[in-house]
Every structure is written in C-alpha cells, then in structure tokens.
Write an enzyme that holds these catalytic residues in place. Structure first.
Site, PDB file in Angstrom:
ATOM      1  N   HIS A 199       3.159  -2.319  14.251  1.00 27.23           N
ATOM      2  CA  HIS A 199       4.167  -3.525  14.384  1.00 27.23           C
ATOM      3  C   HIS A 199       5.280  -2.913  13.897  1.00 27.23           C
ATOM      4  O   HIS A 199       5.452  -1.903  13.159  1.00 27.23           O
ATOM      5  CB  HIS A 199       3.865  -4.901  13.511  1.00 27.23           C
ATOM      6  CG  HIS A 199       3.768  -4.482  12.109  1.00 27.23           C
ATOM      7  ND1 HIS A 199       2.426  -4.344  11.383  1.00 27.23           N
ATOM      8  CD2 HIS A 199       4.854  -4.422  11.098  1.00 27.23           C
ATOM      9  CE1 HIS A 199       2.885  -4.133   9.963  1.00 27.23           C
ATOM     10  NE2 HIS A 199       4.276  -4.081   9.918  1.00 27.23           N
TER      11      HIS A 199
HETATM   12  P1  TYD Z   1      -1.298  -7.075   7.976  1.00 26.15           P
HETATM   13  O1  TYD Z   1       0.092  -7.391   8.412  1.00 26.15           O
HETATM   14  O2  TYD Z   1      -2.461  -7.096   8.674  1.00 26.15           O
HETATM   15  O3  TYD Z   1      -1.243  -5.632   7.319  1.00 26.15           O
HETATM   16  P2  TYD Z   1      -0.889  -4.065   7.819  1.00 26.15           P
HETATM   17  O4  TYD Z   1       0.804  -4.216   8.354  1.00 26.15           O
HETATM   18  O5  TYD Z   1      -1.143  -3.278   6.895  1.00 26.15           O
HETATM   19  O6  TYD Z   1      -1.706  -3.869   8.964  1.00 26.15           O
HETATM   20  O7  TYD Z   1      -1.492  -8.001   6.756  1.00 26.15           O
HETATM   21  C1  TYD Z   1      -2.838  -8.302   6.220  1.00 26.15           C
HETATM   22  C2  TYD Z   1      -2.999  -9.636   5.791  1.00 26.15           C
HETATM   23  O8  TYD Z   1      -2.041  -9.833   4.420  1.00 26.15           O
HETATM   24  C3  TYD Z   1      -2.468 -10.540   6.553  1.00 26.15           C
HETATM   25  O9  TYD Z   1      -3.311 -11.617   6.620  1.00 26.15           O
HETATM   26  C4  TYD Z   1      -1.145 -11.088   6.192  1.00 26.15           C
HETATM   27  C5  TYD Z   1      -1.090 -10.897   4.660  1.00 26.15           C
HETATM   28  N1  TYD Z   1       0.094 -10.440   3.978  1.00 26.15           N
HETATM   29  C6  TYD Z   1       0.813 -11.255   3.190  1.00 26.15           C
HETATM   30  O10 TYD Z   1       0.296 -12.375   2.810  1.00 26.15           O
HETATM   31  N2  TYD Z   1       1.822 -10.917   2.704  1.00 26.15           N
HETATM   32  C7  TYD Z   1       2.469  -9.798   2.740  1.00 26.15           C
HETATM   33  O11 TYD Z   1       3.425  -9.291   2.071  1.00 26.15           O
HETATM   34  C8  TYD Z   1       1.876  -8.787   3.576  1.00 26.15           C
HETATM   35  C9  TYD Z   1       2.359  -7.428   4.219  1.00 26.15           C
HETATM   36  C10 TYD Z   1       0.440  -9.331   4.602  1.00 26.15           C
END
Ligand code: TYD
Length: 136
Positions: A49
């Site tokens: 992303h």
């Molecule tokens: P995700 O965006 O999939 O992580 P990555 O970018 O590493 O692939 O996030 C994983 C989960 O954590 C998703 O359900 C959203 C949650 N999350 C939060 O609640 N707060 C945050 O600050 C972050 C980064 C993720």
C-alpha cells in the site's frame, strides 16, 4: 529515487546500548503513533500500500527484513538489519516489507493516527494518484 536512511546515535557503555528518539529531532515529524510487527510468518510480504499523507520511519530493532520502495517510476530494496538504522518512508510511496527473519521486530514511527482513508491499497489507484499529485 533518494533513499533516506537515518543512523541513530547509540548511548553505549559497558552495560550495553540505548537509543533515544525524539520528535522533530531524531524523527523529522511529530510522532502520533508507534506500532510494531513481530512473529512474522516465513515468506510473508506485508504492506502492499501507499499513503496519501502519512510519513513513517521504520526501524528493525531486532533481526532483519527488507523494504521495497516504489515511487511509481523507480523501485528500490532497502535492507534493514541494524537497530540503529531508520528508513524514512514518505507519503505517495508504495511499500512492501518482506524477507523477515524469524526474530524480526519492525518498529514504525508514524506522523498520523491510524486512518484507513489515508491508505491506497490498489496499485493502479496509486499510479493514478501520483499522476494527479506530482511531487513539488
Ligand atoms: P495492515 O494494514 O494489514 O498491515 P501491513 O501494512 O503491515 O500489511 O494492518 C493489519 C491490521 O492492523 C489491520 O486490521 C489494521 C490494523 N491496524 C491498526 O488497527 N492500527 C494501525 O496503526 C495499523 C498499522 C494497523
């Protein structure tokens, strides 16, 4: 693409190392959020992303991993394997995190609170977004 890697100054003595990071000093923005990833399963690629506004500093405080940065024109892979190195990841930058060692802990300092509307999770949408919002 310019990769901005910070080298933090450890306060080392015969007891070991300590690194302190302050906003607007060691970290170039107000730190609104800190999160970290650990126990990452083998072969996993995270991220996929970009962010419209959010800036981050990534520090692999234990173990190692790699970060793929893609500004839509160029791609670079940056290894993170030292607890005193911080990788700056600007907004409008597609990122993927991969090659996590079993013991990797990836710590992230973020300039904004969690906001799903700041995410661009589709690569074509990212390419369109950067065309509409070219770097100044
Ligand atoms: P995700 O965006 O999939 O992580 P990555 O970018 O590493 O692939 O996030 C994983 C989960 O954590 C998703 O359900 C959203 C949650 N999350 C939060 O609640 N707060 C945050 O600050 C972050 C980064 C993720």
């Amino acid at each position: 693409m310019q990769v901005v890697k910070y080298v933090f100054q450890p306060h080392g003595d015969d007891r070991g190392q300590l690194i302190a990071l302050e906003e607007f000093k060691d970290i170039p923005f107000k730190i609104k959020r800190v999160y970290y990833m650990y126990d990452t399963a083998g072969g996993v690629v995270r991220g996929h992303h970009a962010h419209k506004k959010l800036e981050q500093i990534l520090v692999c405080i234990h173990g190692s991993c790699k970060i793929r940065l893609d500004n839509g024109k160029e791609k670079k892979v940056v290894p993170l394997e030292k607890p005193y190195e911080g990788l700056y990841v600007a907004n409008n930058m597609w990122r993927e995190m991969f090659d996590f060692s079993e013991d990797a802990v990836l710590l992230v300092f973020a300039s904004e609170l969690y906001d799903e509307s700041d995410y661009i999770r589709d690569y074509d949408e990212f390419m369109n977004f950067i065309k509409e919002h070219p770097e100044k």
